[in-house]
Design a protein around this motif. Structure first.
Motif, PDB file in Angstrom:
ATOM      1  N   LYS A  84     104.218  61.163  -1.526  1.00 19.33           N
ATOM      2  CA  LYS A  84     103.982  62.638  -1.105  1.00 19.33           C
ATOM      3  C   LYS A  84     102.735  62.623  -0.038  1.00 19.33           C
ATOM      4  CE  LYS A  84     103.088  67.135  -3.137  1.00 19.33           C
ATOM      5  NZ  LYS A  84     103.022  67.845  -4.445  1.00 19.33           N
ATOM      6  N   LYS A  85     101.824  61.787  -0.512  1.00 24.56           N
ATOM      7  CA  LYS A  85     100.817  61.725   0.625  1.00 24.56           C
ATOM      8  C   LYS A  85     101.035  60.960   1.975  1.00 24.56           C
ATOM      9  CE  LYS A  85      96.782  61.391  -2.353  1.00 24.56           C
ATOM     10  NZ  LYS A  85      95.649  60.704  -3.034  1.00 24.56           N
ATOM     11  N   HIS A  86     101.826  59.806   1.974  1.00 26.79           N
ATOM     12  CA  HIS A  86     102.721  59.342   3.101  1.00 26.79           C
ATOM     13  C   HIS A  86     103.502  60.239   3.938  1.00 26.79           C
ATOM     14  CE1 HIS A  86     103.825  56.058   5.686  1.00 26.79           C
ATOM     15  NE2 HIS A  86     105.245  56.497   5.197  1.00 26.79           N
ATOM     16  N   LYS A  87     104.144  61.059   2.929  1.00 21.59           N
ATOM     17  CA  LYS A  87     104.963  61.919   3.858  1.00 21.59           C
ATOM     18  C   LYS A  87     104.256  63.107   5.053  1.00 21.59           C
ATOM     19  CE  LYS A  87     108.577  65.452   3.258  1.00 21.59           C
ATOM     20  NZ  LYS A  87     109.438  66.284   2.259  1.00 21.59           N
ATOM     21  N   ALA A  88     102.835  63.575   3.865  1.00 18.75           N
ATOM     22  CA  ALA A  88     102.231  64.620   4.689  1.00 18.75           C
ATOM     23  C   ALA A  88     101.480  63.847   5.870  1.00 18.75           C
ATOM     24  CB  ALA A  88     101.086  64.999   3.670  1.00 18.75           C
ATOM     25  N   ALA A  89     100.969  62.527   5.843  1.00 17.54           N
ATOM     26  CA  ALA A  89     100.476  61.731   6.994  1.00 17.54           C
ATOM     27  C   ALA A  89     101.193  61.647   7.928  1.00 17.54           C
ATOM     28  CB  ALA A  89      99.710  60.503   6.315  1.00 17.54           C
ATOM     29  N   LYS A  90     102.592  61.543   7.667  1.00 20.31           N
ATOM     30  CA  LYS A  90     103.455  61.308   8.741  1.00 20.31           C
ATOM     31  C   LYS A  90     103.772  62.863   9.520  1.00 20.31           C
ATOM     32  CE  LYS A  90     107.383  59.449   7.331  1.00 20.31           C
ATOM     33  NZ  LYS A  90     108.380  58.378   6.645  1.00 20.31           N
ATOM     34  N   GLU A  91     103.901  63.700   8.864  1.00 15.97           N
ATOM     35  CA  GLU A  91     103.832  65.026   9.423  1.00 15.97           C
ATOM     36  C   GLU A  91     102.626  65.540  10.204  1.00 15.97           C
ATOM     37  OE1 GLU A  91     104.776  67.532   6.046  1.00 15.97           O
ATOM     38  OE2 GLU A  91     106.796  66.942   5.770  1.00 15.97           O
ATOM     39  N   ARG A  92     101.728  65.146   9.811  1.00 14.88           N
ATOM     40  CA  ARG A  92     100.272  65.484  10.624  1.00 14.88           C
ATOM     41  C   ARG A  92     100.350  64.461  11.768  1.00 14.88           C
ATOM     42  NH1 ARG A  92      98.007  65.627   5.294  1.00 14.88           N
ATOM     43  NH2 ARG A  92      97.288  63.473   5.622  1.00 14.88           N
ATOM     44  N   ARG A  93     100.939  63.204  11.711  1.00 13.25           N
ATOM     45  CA  ARG A  93     100.758  62.270  12.877  1.00 13.25           C
ATOM     46  C   ARG A  93     102.123  62.945  13.859  1.00 13.25           C
ATOM     47  NH1 ARG A  93     104.072  57.340  12.304  1.00 13.25           N
ATOM     48  NH2 ARG A  93     105.581  58.907  12.070  1.00 13.25           N
ATOM     49  N   ASN A  94     103.311  63.198  13.262  1.00 15.49           N
ATOM     50  CA  ASN A  94     104.395  63.857  14.221  1.00 15.49           C
ATOM     51  C   ASN A  94     103.717  65.280  15.057  1.00 15.49           C
ATOM     52  OD1 ASN A  94     105.923  61.791  13.642  1.00 15.49           O
ATOM     53  ND2 ASN A  94     106.928  62.925  12.103  1.00 15.49           N
ATOM     54  N   GLU A  95     102.943  65.802  14.401  1.00 15.21           N
ATOM     55  CA  GLU A  95     102.237  67.093  15.045  1.00 15.21           C
ATOM     56  C   GLU A  95     101.401  66.701  16.051  1.00 15.21           C
ATOM     57  OE1 GLU A  95      99.672  70.863  13.487  1.00 15.21           O
ATOM     58  OE2 GLU A  95     100.969  70.045  12.358  1.00 15.21           O
ATOM     59  N   VAL A  96     100.535  65.764  15.829  1.00 11.73           N
ATOM     60  CA  VAL A  96      99.632  65.186  16.795  1.00 11.73           C
ATOM     61  C   VAL A  96     100.399  64.516  17.894  1.00 11.73           C
ATOM     62  CG1 VAL A  96      97.643  63.727  17.240  1.00 11.73           C
ATOM     63  CG2 VAL A  96      97.725  65.212  15.162  1.00 11.73           C
ATOM     64  N   LYS A  97     101.276  63.974  17.600  1.00 10.82           N
ATOM     65  CA  LYS A  97     102.185  63.189  18.524  1.00 10.82           C
ATOM     66  C   LYS A  97     102.730  64.429  19.727  1.00 10.82           C
ATOM     67  CE  LYS A  97     105.726  59.712  18.704  1.00 10.82           C
ATOM     68  NZ  LYS A  97     106.616  59.002  17.905  1.00 10.82           N
ATOM     69  N   LYS A  98     103.236  65.347  19.001  1.00 11.50           N
ATOM     70  CA  LYS A  98     103.822  66.532  19.926  1.00 11.50           C
ATOM     71  C   LYS A  98     102.828  67.011  20.788  1.00 11.50           C
ATOM     72  CE  LYS A  98     105.840  69.565  17.524  1.00 11.50           C
ATOM     73  NZ  LYS A  98     106.623  70.720  16.908  1.00 11.50           N
ATOM     74  N   ASN A  99     101.472  67.067  20.406  1.00 14.30           N
ATOM     75  CA  ASN A  99     100.431  67.715  21.073  1.00 14.30           C
ATOM     76  C   ASN A  99     100.057  66.627  21.998  1.00 14.30           C
ATOM     77  OD1 ASN A  99     100.418  69.951  19.489  1.00 14.30           O
ATOM     78  ND2 ASN A  99      98.568  69.180  18.014  1.00 14.30           N
ATOM     79  N   LYS A 100     100.108  65.495  21.933  1.00 11.41           N
ATOM     80  CA  LYS A 100      99.833  64.466  22.725  1.00 11.41           C
ATOM     81  C   LYS A 100     100.625  64.422  23.875  1.00 11.41           C
ATOM     82  CE  LYS A 100      99.133  59.460  23.516  1.00 11.41           C
ATOM     83  NZ  LYS A 100      99.083  58.199  22.739  1.00 11.41           N
ATOM     84  N   ARG A 101     102.099  64.441  23.468  1.00 11.41           N
ATOM     85  CA  ARG A 101     103.182  64.652  24.461  1.00 11.41           C
ATOM     86  C   ARG A 101     102.860  65.744  25.386  1.00 11.41           C
ATOM     87  NH1 ARG A 101     107.780  65.119  21.402  1.00 11.41           N
ATOM     88  NH2 ARG A 101     107.126  63.336  20.221  1.00 11.41           N
ATOM     89  N   ALA A 102     102.483  66.930  24.973  1.00 12.59           N
ATOM     90  CA  ALA A 102     102.240  68.189  25.671  1.00 12.59           C
ATOM     91  C   ALA A 102     100.983  68.149  26.816  1.00 12.59           C
ATOM     92  CB  ALA A 102     102.103  69.300  24.802  1.00 12.59           C
ATOM     93  N   GLN A 103      99.928  67.490  25.996  1.00 14.32           N
ATOM     94  CA  GLN A 103      98.868  67.167  26.951  1.00 14.32           C
ATOM     95  C   GLN A 103      98.912  66.207  27.996  1.00 14.32           C
ATOM     96  OE1 GLN A 103      96.120  69.148  26.472  1.00 14.32           O
ATOM     97  NE2 GLN A 103      95.179  68.225  28.242  1.00 14.32           N
ATOM     98  N   VAL A 104      99.970  65.220  27.756  1.00 14.82           N
ATOM     99  CA  VAL A 104     100.295  64.305  28.997  1.00 14.82           C
ATOM    100  C   VAL A 104     100.909  65.091  30.088  1.00 14.82           C
ATOM    101  CG1 VAL A 104     101.793  62.403  29.558  1.00 14.82           C
ATOM    102  CG2 VAL A 104     100.335  62.349  27.379  1.00 14.82           C
ATOM    103  N   GLN A 105     101.739  66.051  29.759  1.00 13.44           N
ATOM    104  CA  GLN A 105     102.461  66.930  30.478  1.00 13.44           C
ATOM    105  C   GLN A 105     101.472  67.750  31.271  1.00 13.44           C
ATOM    106  OE1 GLN A 105     105.672  67.074  31.769  1.00 13.44           O
ATOM    107  NE2 GLN A 105     105.891  65.107  30.543  1.00 13.44           N
ATOM    108  N   ARG A 106     100.596  68.257  30.724  1.00 11.03           N
ATOM    109  CA  ARG A 106      99.292  69.122  31.387  1.00 11.03           C
ATOM    110  C   ARG A 106      98.676  68.371  32.223  1.00 11.03           C
ATOM    111  NH1 ARG A 106      98.388  70.605  25.685  1.00 11.03           N
ATOM    112  NH2 ARG A 106      99.631  72.466  25.242  1.00 11.03           N
ATOM    113  N   VAL A 107      98.278  67.154  32.039  1.00 11.63           N
ATOM    114  CA  VAL A 107      97.646  66.092  33.090  1.00 11.63           C
ATOM    115  C   VAL A 107      98.544  65.856  34.180  1.00 11.63           C
ATOM    116  CG1 VAL A 107      96.822  63.814  33.367  1.00 11.63           C
ATOM    117  CG2 VAL A 107      96.194  65.044  31.386  1.00 11.63           C
TER     118      VAL A 107
END
Length: 123
Positions: A84-107
């Motif tokens: 359960k903790k691993h699944k939550a950590a993966k979801e948070r990582r995927n959310e941050v990954k999406k934010n990172k991708r968006a920030q790369v586009q902004r740059v």
């Protein structure tokens, strides 16, 4: 109410009412270099990208850590909790990954605007 409290209230009231009159608003000086806005925007976007990247690396480490805990779990109850903790950590990582991708586009967009501005400047 004692006199010192009354005096404090009067002084605070005067400071609020006279503050804008005595201290005029300071405006930013106009940009003297061409494309100053665009270069500042690129700098801010890159700084934000560094922050997002650091958060992503931290989340990635948490995912690895929780995956290791899942493998090391002995009982079924431990395994269930760690999964359960691993699944939550993966979801948070995927959310941050999406934010990172968006920030790369902004740059990238900010750099495009800066390049376009610099190309339009007379030599």
């Amino acid at each position: 109410m004692n006199s010192s409290a009354r005096i404090s209230a009067v002084v605070a009231g005067l400071a609020l009412t006279l503050g804008p009159i005595t201290a005029p608003a300071q405006a930013d000086p106009p940009a003297t270099t061409p494309c100053a806005n665009q270069s500042a925007q690129v700098e801010r976007a890159e700084a934000q990208l560094e922050k997002v990247t650091a958060v992503f690396l931290k989340q990635q480490a948490k995912v690895r850590k929780t995956a290791k805990k899942v493998r090391q779990a002995d009982t079924a109850a431990e395994k269930r909790v760690t999964k359960k903790k691993h699944k939550a950590a993966k979801e948070r990582r995927n959310e941050v990954k999406k934010n990172k991708r968006a920030q790369v586009q902004r740059v990238a967009k900010a750099q495009e605007r800066l390049a376009k501005c610099l190309a339009n400047q007379p030599s």
